[in-house]
Enzyme design. Structure first.
Site, PDB file in Angstrom:
ATOM      1  N   GLU D  62       3.344   4.452   2.585  1.00  0.00           N
ATOM      2  CA  GLU D  62       2.637   5.624   2.084  1.00  0.00           C
ATOM      3  C   GLU D  62       3.302   6.938   2.483  1.00  0.00           C
ATOM      4  OE1 GLU D  62       1.256   2.936   3.270  1.00  0.00           O
ATOM      5  OE2 GLU D  62      -0.099   2.240   1.698  1.00  0.00           O
ATOM      6  N   HIS D 131     -11.350  -0.434   3.423  1.00  0.00           N
ATOM      7  CA  HIS D 131     -11.426  -0.328   1.965  1.00  0.00           C
ATOM      8  C   HIS D 131     -12.667   0.455   1.511  1.00  0.00           C
ATOM      9  CE1 HIS D 131      -8.536  -3.601   2.383  1.00  0.00           C
ATOM     10  NE2 HIS D 131      -8.254  -3.524   1.105  1.00  0.00           N
TER      11      HIS D 131
HETATM   12  C1  LIG Z   1      -0.950   0.687   4.740  1.00  0.00           C
HETATM   13  C2  LIG Z   1      -1.448  -0.215   3.670  1.00  0.00           C
HETATM   14  N1  LIG Z   1      -1.170   0.058   2.390  1.00  0.00           N
HETATM   15  C3  LIG Z   1      -1.622  -0.734   1.406  1.00  0.00           C
HETATM   16  C4  LIG Z   1      -2.367  -1.842   1.675  1.00  0.00           C
HETATM   17  C5  LIG Z   1      -2.902  -2.726   0.532  1.00  0.00           C
HETATM   18  N2  LIG Z   1      -2.239  -4.024   0.541  1.00  0.00           N
HETATM   19  C6  LIG Z   1      -2.792  -5.089   1.137  1.00  0.00           C
HETATM   20  S1  LIG Z   1      -1.778  -6.422   1.118  1.00  0.00           S
HETATM   21  C7  LIG Z   1      -0.581  -5.578   0.313  1.00  0.00           C
HETATM   22  C8  LIG Z   1       0.714  -6.263  -0.009  1.00  0.00           C
HETATM   23  C9  LIG Z   1       1.361  -6.794   1.211  1.00  0.00           C
HETATM   24  O1  LIG Z   1       2.523  -7.489   0.882  1.00  0.00           O
HETATM   25  P1  LIG Z   1       3.338  -8.287   1.985  1.00  0.00           P
HETATM   26  O2  LIG Z   1       3.606  -7.409   3.151  1.00  0.00           O
HETATM   27  O3  LIG Z   1       4.512  -8.877   1.291  1.00  0.00           O
HETATM   28  O4  LIG Z   1       2.361  -9.431   2.482  1.00  0.00           O
HETATM   29  P2  LIG Z   1       1.710 -10.617   1.658  1.00  0.00           P
HETATM   30  O5  LIG Z   1       0.401 -10.099   1.137  1.00  0.00           O
HETATM   31  O6  LIG Z   1       2.659 -10.994   0.583  1.00  0.00           O
HETATM   32  O7  LIG Z   1       1.480 -11.708   2.633  1.00  0.00           O
HETATM   33  C10 LIG Z   1      -0.980  -4.281   0.040  1.00  0.00           C
HETATM   34  C11 LIG Z   1      -0.194  -3.275  -0.700  1.00  0.00           C
HETATM   35  C12 LIG Z   1      -2.652  -2.107   3.023  1.00  0.00           C
HETATM   36  N3  LIG Z   1      -3.378  -3.160   3.412  1.00  0.00           N
HETATM   37  N4  LIG Z   1      -2.178  -1.294   3.996  1.00  0.00           N
END
Ligand SMILES: Cc1ncc(C[n+]2csc(CCOP(=O)(O)OP(=O)(O)O)c2C)c(N)n1
Ligand SMILES: Cc1ncc(C[n+]2csc(CCOP(=O)(O)OP(=O)(O)O)c2C)c(N)n1
Ligand SMILES: [Mg+2]
Ligand SMILES: [Mg+2]
Lengths: 382, 326, 382, 326
Positions: D62, D131
């Site tokens: 972000e 959230h």
């Molecule tokens: C700081 C932040 N930004 C956005 C989110 C929303 N979000 C939750 S999971 C996710 C994707 C995460 O991807 P990854 O790190 O590859 O982990 P995976 O879910 O594939 O295990 C996002 C954007 C969040 N939880 N925290």
């Protein structure tokens, strides 16, 4: 320092109790693999592992039960018992392999998807469901199993792991710490800062990145243009890519990284190359952004199937083992189902609890006011 | 000798020293806190005496500092983090707000986060941008944090002790332009509660409530007002979360008038919270609306304008007069 | 991709108008050097430069005038005319070399110490002093010289540079962007994120890290355990270390990186290895944390002296040139001194200006109230 | 057809589409805003129609998103940034507070920062931690930012247009639990000023002031109160910085009573600022202290508790009664 030179320092155990690898046939030399998708044992020059049939069956059992638990949780979400579920489907080997490499005194900092690691730590699976049901934000005592609460804000926990590891080193303990994160998380500044801090303080921490190739709808190319394991080198510690669907390789590589940490040689980045077989969470609709073919190709690399093939081919497990395990899975699923359904809603007043350890005048005031307000309905017979 | 006359900065230094001596789990972390002793010398000599293992120069990354302090706290340490200047706390804001503040509650009380974050804050030292801000409201709004600010050397000494002993995260705002002001410190005193306000100066006509650097201004304003025959009570709030509303209420029930003074911008500042709550508590006692004197809704200005920007004696007295005019 | 392979793609200009390098004698193979501390021209397999005597004198002049300006500013601080000064002493070659590699349409994002780069961009030096005097937070229009305001919060500007470069690419322009930052800044999450973003979007940006080996009191070892230029590789773009006290090498390496950006090949990290000869700022007391010997060793590597030796040895500048330059320096110093002393304090009401571009009711209200309040004193004859 | 009945989410989508069509400098940036169309589908179909160059999936960072948006704005673009959920804005907080908010002033007006940051905020959707938060006060306190929140589909459409057209950074809080509420949108209307409050419902006994998701609750409360013979006026503030105090003042001068309602914690929340200022402006008109209904000083609770945590009809009515009881 390259990964290979580091790993080479590790004393090699030569005695193979279980069948030795047949022939080296690693398609991608960068990727550490000990068990092919076809269930064949292969050798790697720097990593090997030597497990009894019982241990192999144990890993298999862990993966099967984890998957079954995960499927049950998904079902419970569909039935409205959970608000959300983040499935680990496809990532069982990465989680069980790394989770089983840990000692009891090691400390784990998970994301929100490490149900398999939680299983290895002995956290009761039903405890994981509380936050997804909405009855708490984390339903277990992290200090009981050295398994921290799930962290939702992406990447934050890598710094907590680093600090914890700095503390371990200060204590003169030879425990290690492991921080899980995803391919998407690799872009967060916090993760980079955790690399810097752990390198500078030589902290005994293993960064375990499950590259499941997706961050919700974004493919890994949105996060990096080179393989993620290479990230570590520029921070001065080794990075290594392992077949994340190969439980043996994940175990071997994580163990080696943990040993390195224990020896006081600092952090290691492990990139477990795997695939998110399901949706990001039950709220997600992957048909909007990815093709079924990819998924199909990865089905052929299933972590559980390949170990089963191997166990069967080598005669390490008989039919009864699988039958008993099926029954055990059913029992687990039933227990989880019942436990979730019986999970009580928290007391209204619980939201005022634990905001502070030493109390706060305003919280006390608001609690009292709210209690009086609630009581006013009771009086009115509402 | 237990009672010494010390500059506020030195009182903080002595307080950190005492904490390091008393509790082996206490750590000091931050940028330049080691050999340099911090840009304000608050940690002067501590690394020399307690070693690099306890007084830790960190990489230049505030999120990393607070995030790793959280990890250390989880391992049983009590980190005392220094943020070099108010304007540099924001890279750590995410770790503070989403992790440090919430982790105890997230764990249903199973883990504790005894982390102190020291922030030299406020203006009046002729500095460049980002070195003179007062962001306390941005922390006080967040549940899970405690926010305090001493105004005297004695409070600096004791409140820091108490903050370190607290099992909750405490944001400890240090009034940097008062670092060199001397005051008596009794290192064997028994301090009052950390979050209790203090009536610094009794009066009957108007109450002035302030904290940190503005307490001195208010005391001076009270003296000036006294010359004009106005009796001003000064309340040193000491804590911005929780706020000791009882002490303010008692004062306002007596004076019927309240002016809240802080350097931070008035808009959404702590004066708003105090005005709202005191008006509710003292609705029938107030002879005038609660007035607020503070920063304008503008970035902290360049140094040559800060005298105009900062609430000084005249602006406080003006507010006292306006309050009395109701 | 390594730096070397990339650089090799650059068409080599073979005609040397000025004396060719005598013999290769680079003590540190990783460090690009074209002019030794002793003033000897050396060759580098991947970087070369071909400058006329006039151009060489120009670089020398830039460095001398920058240093003189810097010294004058330090003096003005001592005299109370400035609240603070961040001296660039010792970093003239890094700044002039990189600054002179830029085209007018390139855009620069400096830290708070890039007075030499500002000079190259044509920013009037007196304008740099406003923020240090406390009359403004940035006294020049960034769009006039494509030189952004000084950024004080460490590392933030690397992301602005990345975004700006993304915009350049969107516009289809072949301009490039350069972001300056320090060794300390390399630890900030924002810098890592700028590496990720610029790599993923292939943005035409050069990250120019002046590693002056100190972040206030902290040596580089507090930020990294490997050389900083290596950081880039893990993000998928080249990193290169250049002798930051060698203006020719800084020019050559920056030019090559900028050309790479223009060709659409994405970011490059340049680490200019140099030394902060003075205090961090006039508020700092380096005797508390570092030894005089280090400084002495670096005096022998002075960027200005080595170019002077070379100019004299090769006959590229005569005595008159140096005399005229001395006079020019005096004139500059005098002009700066006078301009600063004449710099008016801002109007009280200026603090309400430009808080918003489109206005804000509260600002208007507070401005009016404050004006009335101020006026009340005037009325009282105060 | 200019007038359509649209869900609030769709109105935002149409608004973004219009902005992309009208001004080639408008860009959409954020996590999953491309093929997925955002987790709430606010950007649905936009990448398909305007290309990856204008609707940009970003790395998961972000600070990087906002920081690079600033750079794009300096290059002449007008980035509209999506933050996925309220609780994930904090990694970007430093860039927002120290750069985005201050750069125009830092440059003495020479550069402009037309960046919109869209944040779905608030609770009531049964989500997990981070959230459901309402961090608006943490932005409104910061000079240089404008902070708004629509409560209807029509406002969603028009306020987003206006935010994008504004040359100032605007933090655009979207009431996520109202995304699916339908309302009429006239895409050819001439909208009123972005920062002007609106009297949604006229009344004479008490004023309710709210914004975003709580406006609906207040309108329902007014209806319920009407059945008991109480005449409640509802003011939809629409903007939290600046706040249209004139409209509130006019209302309060009529009713003599004010209750401010928001989901965010009351302590240091926007209700405090409104209470303080309206009390100052309407001191002799107020029959009761300004009351505040909002979140408690606690982390947003797990979903099964949010009904208790969130200010609902009953708590608003209770405050109306308490106000009338003075
Ligand atoms: C700081 C932040 N930004 C956005 C989110 C929303 N979000 C939750 S999971 C996710 C994707 C995460 O991807 P990854 O790190 O590859 O982990 P995976 O879910 O594939 O295990 C996002 C954007 C969040 N939880 N925290
Ligand atoms: C976010 C932030 N934290 C702390 C500071 C205080 N500070 C100013 S300069 C500096 C050291 C910077 O070192 P480096 O990046 O190496 O640049 P140099 O000053 O050596 O040119 C520090 C810590 C700051 N300006 N911003
Ligand atoms: Mg992923
Ligand atoms: Mg430096």
């Amino acid at each position: 320092m390259t990964v290979e030179s580091t790993a080479a320092r590790k004393p090699r155990r030569s005695s193979k109790r279980v069948s030795a690898a047949k022939k080296p046939q690693n398609p991608e030399p960068q990727l550490v693999q000990l068990l092919t998708p076809e269930g064949e044992r292969v050798q790697h020059p720097d990593y090997d592992i030597d497990l009894s049939a019982e241990e192999l069956r144990g890993l298999y059992r862990d993966m099967v039960l984890t998957r079954r638990f995960d499927a049950e949780a998904t079902a419970l979400q569909r039935q409205g018992e959970l608000g959300l579920w983040a499935s680990l489907l496809g990532q069982e080997a990465a989680q069980i392999g790394s989770g089983r490499a840990l000692r009891d005194d090691d400390y784990v900092f998970p994301t929100y998807r490490e149900h398999g690691v939680a299983w290895c730590r002995g956290v009761d699976p039903t405890n994981l469901l509380g936050m997804f049901r909405g009855v708490n934000h984390g339903g277990w005592d992290p200090t009981t199993n050295n398994f921290h609460l799930y962290t939702i804000v992406i990447g934050s926990q890598t710094l907590h792991a680093t600090g914890y590891a700095m503390g371990v080193a200060k204590d003169g303990a030879d425990s290690a710490v492991i921080a899980y994160f995803g391919d998407g998380a690799s872009s967060q500044g916090d993760v980079a800062e955790s690399f810097t801090f752990s390198a500078v303080y030589n902290a005994p921490v293993v960064f375990f990145c499950q590259n499941n190739q997706w961050a919700i709808s974004e493919p890994t190319e949105r996060q990096t243009r080179v393989p993620l394991y290479q990230r570590a080198q520029g921070y001065g510690f080794p990075g290594i890519r392992v077949d994340g669907n190969d439980v043996l390789a994940c175990l071997a590589v994580t163990r080696s990284a943990l040993e390195r940490a224990r020896r006081g040689e600092g952090p290691t980045l492990v990139e477990a190359f795997t695939y998110r077989m399901g949706a990001h969470t039950t709220s997600d609709d992957p048909t909007r952004y990815r093709h079924d073919e990819d998924r199909a190709a990865w089905e052929a690399k299933d972590p559980i199937q390949r170990l089963r093939t191997y166990l069967e081919n080598e005669g390490h497990a008989d039919a009864e083992f699988f039958t008993v395990l099926d029954e055990e899975s059913d029992v687990l699923a039933k227990r989880v189902r019942e436990a979730v359904r019986a999970m009580p809603d928290p007391d209204d007043m619980a939201m005022f609890d634990h905001v502070y350890a030493d109390g706060h005048a305003l919280v006390d005031e608001e609690r009292a006011q709210f209690a009086a307000y609630q009581a006013s309905f009771a009086e009115e017979g509402n | 000798m237990a009672v010494q006359k010390l500059p506020l900065a030195k009182a903080l230094n002595e307080s950190l020293r005492k904490a390091l001596e008393t509790d082996p789990k206490v750590l000091i972390m931050g940028e330049d806190v080691g050999k340099l002793g911090g840009v304000f010398r608050i940690t002067d000599g501590l690394q020399k005496d307690f070693g690099e293992d306890r007084v830790i120069d960190t990489p230049l990354a505030e999120s990393g500092i607070v995030g790793s302090a959280i990890g250390l706290a989880l391992r049983g340490y009590r980190p005392v983090v220094e943020i070099q200047f108010d304007g540099f706390v924001f890279p750590a804001y995410d770790q503070i707000v989403t992790q440090l503040a919430k982790m105890h509650a997230r764990a249903l009380g199973k883990i504790k986060l005894p982390v102190v974050i020291r922030i030299p804050y406020g203006g009046g030292i002729g500095a460049v941008e980002h070195h003179s801000e007062s962001p306390e409201a941005l922390f006080a709004h967040v549940a899970g944090l405690k926010v305090v600010s001493p105004s005297t050397a004695s409070d600096a000494y004791w409140m820091l002790q108490q903050a370190i002993q607290s099992d909750d995260p405490v944001i400890f705002f240090e009034p940097k332009r008062r670092y060199w002001d001397k005051g008596e410190v009794d290192t064997e005193a028994i301090p009052g509660p950390l979050h209790k306000a203090r009536v610094t100066q009794a009066g009957t006509d108007v109450t002035l409530a302030a904290y940190g650097p503005m307490v001195k201004v208010c005391v001076e304003a009270a003296a000036a007002a006294a010359e004009e025959g106005k009796s001003v009570e000064v309340v040193d709030l000491r804590s911005m979360s929780p706020i000791d509303f009882d002490t303010i209420q008692t004062s306002v029930e007596k004076t019927g008038r309240l002016v809240v003074v802080h350097e931070a911008p008035v808009f959404y500042g702590s004066g708003a919270e105090i005005a709202a709550r005191i008006t509710e508590r003292c609705f029938y006692h107030l002879e005038a609306p609660v007035l607020r004197v503070g920063g304008f809704h503008a970035p902290y200005p360049p140094a040559r304008l800060e005298e105009e920007y900062l609430p000084g004696l005249d602006r406080v007295l003006d507010a006292v007069d306006r309050s009395l005019a109701y």
